[in-house]
Write a protein that holds these residues in place. Structure first.
Motif, PDB file in Angstrom:
ATOM      1  N   VAL A  35       0.846  -1.191   0.000  1.00  0.00           N
ATOM      2  CA  VAL A  35       0.000   0.000   0.000  1.00  0.00           C
ATOM      3  C   VAL A  35       0.884   1.244   0.000  1.00  0.00           C
ATOM      4  O   VAL A  35       0.608   2.218  -0.708  1.00  0.00           O
ATOM      5  N   LEU A  50      -6.026   4.626   1.184  1.00  0.00           N
ATOM      6  CA  LEU A  50      -7.113   3.761   1.649  1.00  0.00           C
ATOM      7  C   LEU A  50      -8.411   4.524   1.857  1.00  0.00           C
ATOM      8  O   LEU A  50      -9.485   3.917   1.897  1.00  0.00           O
ATOM      9  N   GLY A  54     -10.843   1.873   1.036  1.00  0.00           N
ATOM     10  CA  GLY A  54     -11.259   1.176   2.255  1.00  0.00           C
ATOM     11  C   GLY A  54     -10.198   0.232   2.786  1.00  0.00           C
ATOM     12  O   GLY A  54      -9.647   0.453   3.842  1.00  0.00           O
ATOM     13  N   THR A  55      -9.919  -0.838   2.039  1.00  0.00           N
ATOM     14  CA  THR A  55      -8.936  -1.829   2.477  1.00  0.00           C
ATOM     15  C   THR A  55      -7.997  -2.162   1.323  1.00  0.00           C
ATOM     16  O   THR A  55      -8.292  -1.861   0.153  1.00  0.00           O
ATOM     17  N   LYS A  56      -6.904  -2.830   1.660  1.00  0.00           N
ATOM     18  CA  LYS A  56      -5.951  -3.269   0.639  1.00  0.00           C
ATOM     19  C   LYS A  56      -6.638  -4.231  -0.344  1.00  0.00           C
ATOM     20  O   LYS A  56      -6.435  -4.139  -1.549  1.00  0.00           O
ATOM     21  N   GLU A  57      -7.474  -5.129   0.174  1.00  0.00           N
ATOM     22  CA  GLU A  57      -8.163  -6.089  -0.693  1.00  0.00           C
ATOM     23  C   GLU A  57      -9.102  -5.372  -1.663  1.00  0.00           C
ATOM     24  O   GLU A  57      -9.180  -5.735  -2.845  1.00  0.00           O
ATOM     25  N   GLU A  58      -9.811  -4.354  -1.171  1.00  0.00           N
ATOM     26  CA  GLU A  58     -10.704  -3.601  -2.050  1.00  0.00           C
ATOM     27  C   GLU A  58      -9.912  -2.815  -3.094  1.00  0.00           C
ATOM     28  O   GLU A  58     -10.355  -2.672  -4.240  1.00  0.00           O
ATOM     29  N   HIS A 115     -14.973 -12.814   0.975  1.00  0.00           N
ATOM     30  CA  HIS A 115     -13.815 -12.071   0.468  1.00  0.00           C
ATOM     31  C   HIS A 115     -14.289 -10.928  -0.436  1.00  0.00           C
ATOM     32  O   HIS A 115     -15.233 -11.087  -1.208  1.00  0.00           O
ATOM     33  N   PRO A 116     -13.627  -9.757  -0.350  1.00  0.00           N
ATOM     34  CA  PRO A 116     -14.031  -8.616  -1.189  1.00  0.00           C
ATOM     35  C   PRO A 116     -13.981  -8.891  -2.700  1.00  0.00           C
ATOM     36  O   PRO A 116     -14.670  -8.227  -3.463  1.00  0.00           O
TER      37      PRO A 116
END
Length: 190
Positions: A35, A50, A54-58, A115-116
């Motif tokens: 990130v 972020l 929102g999140t690293k996965e998103e 999971h996203p």
């Protein structure tokens, strides 16, 4: 009026972030693209980055969506022929190993409905397979693809083959993904 301007600026900044993220992940890969590195490339702090995702996965799901949109624009002329479009994309994928790694990793993790990336892969599969079936039906009507095969099965099989070849290619970059797909497609001819 201020909200519209702020919204437009946010959309533009998000696109700038995704452009930077595509370049970082393509060059360094999924596991090495932090990130912080993506934020630096976009001129933001990690928290600022972020804020948009929102999140690293998103963020990583958004990178895949941006990649799909870019590929759709770049290969739009080939889209009428699903095989040509797939071959073009597979040849391109060999030049962006980090994005292939990201796709493969998230595809594996997306099996978890929480999971996203789960919704992204379900939507992507439905879109790709739905759009491609019409091309197979047309090719069957023209006599260039065997008519005794279910068009939906053909697309699922080619999709699975492409995903599997990407995994094989990550282990052995000498694998010619496009050539292997061309061999499979030859088996579909009458």
């Amino acid at each position: 009026m201020a909200t519209r301007g702020a919204y437009a600026k946010g959309v533009i900044k998000r696109e700038e972030i995704l452009d930077a993220a595509l370049a970082v992940v393509a060059e360094h890969g999924y596991r090495k693209a932090s990130v912080r590195e993506i934020a630096d490339a976009a001129g933001l702090s990690p928290a600022g980055l972020l804020h948009y995702f929102g999140t690293k996965e998103e963020l990583f799901v958004a990178i895949l969506r941006a990649r799909d949109e870019r590929d759709a624009r770049v290969y739009a002329d080939a889209a009428a022929d699903p095989v040509t479009a797939l071959l073009d994309v597979m040849r391109h994928n060999a030049s962006v190993p980090g994005l292939v790694q990201l796709y493969a990793q998230l595809a594996a993790e997306a099996g978890d409905p929480e999971h996203p990336a789960h919704a992204y892969f379900r939507e992507r599969t439905a879109t790709v397979e739905g759009a491609s079936v019409a091309g197979i039906v047309a090719a069957q009507a023209e006599g260039t693809v065997r008519s005794d095969l279910d068009p939906a099965w053909i697309i699922r099989a080619v999709h699975a083959l492409a995903d599997g070849l990407q995994s094989a290619w990550m282990l052995d970059p000498s694998v010619d993904m496009a050539a292997d797909i061309e061999q499979f497609v030859a088996l579909l001819r009458p």
